[in-house]
Design a protein around this motif. Structure first.
Motif: not given
Length: 104
Positions: A16-24
């Motif tokens: 989640h620390s990487y997935s929350s950077k752009e888009g979904d």
């Protein structure tokens, strides 16, 4: 909290620390995956100089074809790497045992 519970928590936190950077915010884009792999798995990535490797990983893991990786798709990568590391560890231990037997 047990070691395994901490490891699970760590996987979720890293994802989640990487997935929350752009888009979904619940999925990894290819750019986010690339950043995650280079920052969190730098030793694995260092031995692979092929720039197409990120595309190959993304294609192999993206089961629903949406050009993003959800947590379930990401965990497949982690599991595969864990199995490969365990096999390497077991082979290494077996080779050490064989070497010690030859000395005796």
């Amino acid at each position: 909290m047990s070691k395994l519970e901490k490891a699970i928590e760590g996987l979720i936190t890293v994802f989640h620390s990487y997935s929350s950077k752009e888009g979904d915010k619940y999925k990894l884009s290819k750019a986010e995956l690339k950043t995650l792999l280079h920052e969190e798995l730098s030793d694995f990535m260092a031995c692979c100089n092929d720039p197409a490797v990120i595309d190959k990983i993304m294609t192999d893991l993206d089961e629903n074809g949406d050009q993003e990786l959800d947590f379930q798709e990401f965990v497949i990568l982690v599991a595969a790497l864990t199995v490969a590391c365990n096999e390497f560890f077991e082979d290494s231990c077996k080779n050490k045992e064989k070497g010690q037997q030859k000395k005796n």
